[in-house]
Design an enzyme around this catalytic site. Structure first.
Site, PDB file in Angstrom:
ATOM      1  N   ASP A 167      -6.892   0.126   2.249  1.00  0.00           N
ATOM      2  CA  ASP A 167      -6.130  -1.010   2.774  1.00  0.00           C
ATOM      3  C   ASP A 167      -5.459  -0.742   4.119  1.00  0.00           C
ATOM      4  O   ASP A 167      -4.531  -1.427   4.500  1.00  0.00           O
ATOM      5  CB  ASP A 167      -5.098  -1.486   1.741  1.00  0.00           C
ATOM      6  CG  ASP A 167      -3.949  -0.506   1.586  1.00  0.00           C
ATOM      7  OD1 ASP A 167      -4.158   0.691   1.850  1.00  0.00           O
ATOM      8  OD2 ASP A 167      -2.849  -0.946   1.218  1.00  0.00           O
ATOM      9  N   GLU A 168      -5.937   0.254   4.848  1.00  0.00           N
ATOM     10  CA  GLU A 168      -5.365   0.530   6.164  1.00  0.00           C
ATOM     11  C   GLU A 168      -6.460   0.832   7.172  1.00  0.00           C
ATOM     12  O   GLU A 168      -7.424   1.525   6.855  1.00  0.00           O
ATOM     13  CB  GLU A 168      -4.411   1.738   6.092  1.00  0.00           C
ATOM     14  CG  GLU A 168      -3.187   1.471   5.256  1.00  0.00           C
ATOM     15  CD  GLU A 168      -2.160   2.598   5.305  1.00  0.00           C
ATOM     16  OE1 GLU A 168      -2.197   3.420   6.247  1.00  0.00           O
ATOM     17  OE2 GLU A 168      -1.322   2.631   4.387  1.00  0.00           O
TER      18      GLU A 168
ATOM     19  N   ASP B 160      -2.172  -2.853   7.889  1.00  0.00           N
ATOM     20  CA  ASP B 160      -2.006  -2.421   6.493  1.00  0.00           C
ATOM     21  C   ASP B 160      -1.884  -3.681   5.628  1.00  0.00           C
ATOM     22  O   ASP B 160      -1.024  -4.525   5.877  1.00  0.00           O
ATOM     23  CB  ASP B 160      -0.728  -1.571   6.409  1.00  0.00           C
ATOM     24  CG  ASP B 160      -0.422  -1.125   4.990  1.00  0.00           C
ATOM     25  OD1 ASP B 160      -1.311  -1.219   4.123  1.00  0.00           O
ATOM     26  OD2 ASP B 160       0.727  -0.703   4.756  1.00  0.00           O
TER      27      ASP B 160
HETATM   28 MG   LIG Z   1      -0.893  -1.439   1.937  1.00  0.00          MG
END
Ligand SMILES: [Mg+2]
Length: 415
Positions: free
Chosen positions: A109-110, A13
């Site tokens: 974002d993961e 993340d």
């Molecule tokens: Mg994040």
């Protein structure tokens, strides 16, 4: 069900993604408290991402700009640049793929990866390899946190434990002990509503929860999700099922005064708003609106494809189009008896988040923000205080909160 005896999953993340991409791309923002906002020059909006310097001062995502400025007067506000984030996402993904194949992209974002034998034995080495490659080839201002665990669910929880720029490794023999000190809010699958329910039922912390039996968790959740969560938290390899929901809808028998197309339209709008609210509550987006109208003589239905959407403005304008079709379709002398409205082709919000940024559809995003604000106010006051357009419940009220065998209605169905 299989219970892995080694690490099998990595979850990554990025830390404060939008804010750190801004800092990497624009040197004047580096090492400064930065808040990314939806629009330029609007003081009444909310922060959508905060840099680690801003977070240190207490600034958080979803906080109002006013509150954020109060906590951190030197906060630099930057309007979002979705296209920049999209390009950063692809560039970062390519670098990670050069170290380890990315198994699934969970959001902008993961992401998550499966580990091979070498990687299972040396997770620190792998984490370091990813981090240094990103720092060298993209830049040191975009950092990430990485979690390793026997399954994906645990790896995701692990990855949030040491932010920013951390690495957390949970070996099978440490499960479930490492989970005992965590708050419920750290566990994906336990929302605020569920947390309240757990506490009401005397399950006060993670230790209490982990001491339950799978069947008890199923009962607490009212469905199989609770049982699945038990297995995930106890280290079993549990695959998330594919998007499982077929549709979300409401229907209603029309009261005598609403049996014409014109009089039934406001009811269709309300049924749709209710269905859309449930859709958002369950974090889905819909790709199809379906409306059916029963008269005492016949049954008429119409559908319209939508670009995956979740906001009331998109649904209501689609309904308007369908209604125009009905007016050419249904003979004037026929009397309407029943209406039903449903949303289908559902996708989870987590899958959609990415498309949203890839599409860079600003107008849609604005409507989603508006709708979210409306939901928030309605939830806060426990009724339909604000809606887009009119809201005139038909006589007899009870617009869609009927009890069905397949679904226990949520409180908000009765607003
Ligand atoms: Mg994040």
């Amino acid at each position: 069900m299989r219970k892995p005896d080694t690490l099998e999953r990595l979850y990554l993340d990025f830390d404060g993604f939008f804010a750190s991409v801004e800092q990497q791309a624009r040197p004047y923002l580096r090492d400064k408290p930065v808040g990314v906002v939806p629009f330029e020059g609007v003081e009444t909006t909310a922060i959508i991402a905060a840099s680690k310097e801003a977070k240190k001062m207490g600034v958080k995502s979803v906080m109002s700009v006013k509150e954020a400025k109060r906590l951190c007067p030197s906060l630099l506000l930057v309007p979002q640049s979705p296209d920049l984030y999209r390009r950063a996402h692809h560039a970062l993904l390519a670098e990670i793929n050069a170290v380890i194949p990315v198994d699934a992209v969970k959001s902008i974002d993961e992401l998550t990866c499966r580990l091979d034998t070498e990687q299972r034995n040396f997770p620190e080495k792998l984490s370091q390899a990813i981090k240094s490659r990103l720092a060298e080839n993209i830049g040191p201002y975009i950092s990430c946190s990485i979690g390793f665990a026997p399954n994906r669910h645990l790896a995701k929880i692990a990855c949030k434990q040491d932010k920013p720029n951390g690495t957390t490794i949970w070996h099978p023999h440490q499960i479930p002990d490492v989970l005992y000190p965590l708050p419920f809010s750290d566990i994906p699958g336990i929302g605020r509503r569920m947390e309240r329910r757990l506490i009401q039922k005397g399950v006060l912390d993670m230790r209490d929860l982990l001491n339950l039996q799978p069947k008890q968790m199923r009962k607490l959740w009212n469905n199989v999700t609770g049982e699945r969560l038990w297995y995930a938290l106890h280290g079993f390899d549990i695959q998330t099922p594919p998007s499982d929901r077929g549709m979300i809808g409401h229907s209603r028998v029309l009261p005598p005064e609403a049996r014409t197309l014109k009089a039934a339209e406001p009811i269709a709008r309300m049924l749709l708003i209710k269905a859309a609210r449930r859709l958002r509550n369950q974090q889905y987006y819909a790709g199809l609106l379906y409306v059916s109208c029963r008269t005492f003589q016949a049954h008429y239905s119409q559908k319209l494809s939508l670009p995956d959407v979740c906001d009331d403005q998109a649904f209501l304008s689609a309904l308007k189009k369908l209604w125009q079709k009905f007016s050419t379709l249904i003979p004037k002398h026929e009397t309407l008896s029943q209406l039903s409205v449903s949303l289908s082709n559902l996708h989870k919000a987590s899958e959609r988040q990415l498309d949203l940024l890839l599409l860079n559809d600003e107008n849609r995003q604005q409507w989603e923000n508006v709708t979210r604000a409306v939901d928030h106010l309605n939830a806060r006051y426990g009724k339909s205080l604000i809606t887009l357009g009119s809201w005139q419940p038909p006589s007899g009220g009870n617009l869609g909160g009927k009890i069905a065998y397949t679904r226990i209605p949520a409180q908000e169905d009765f607003w």
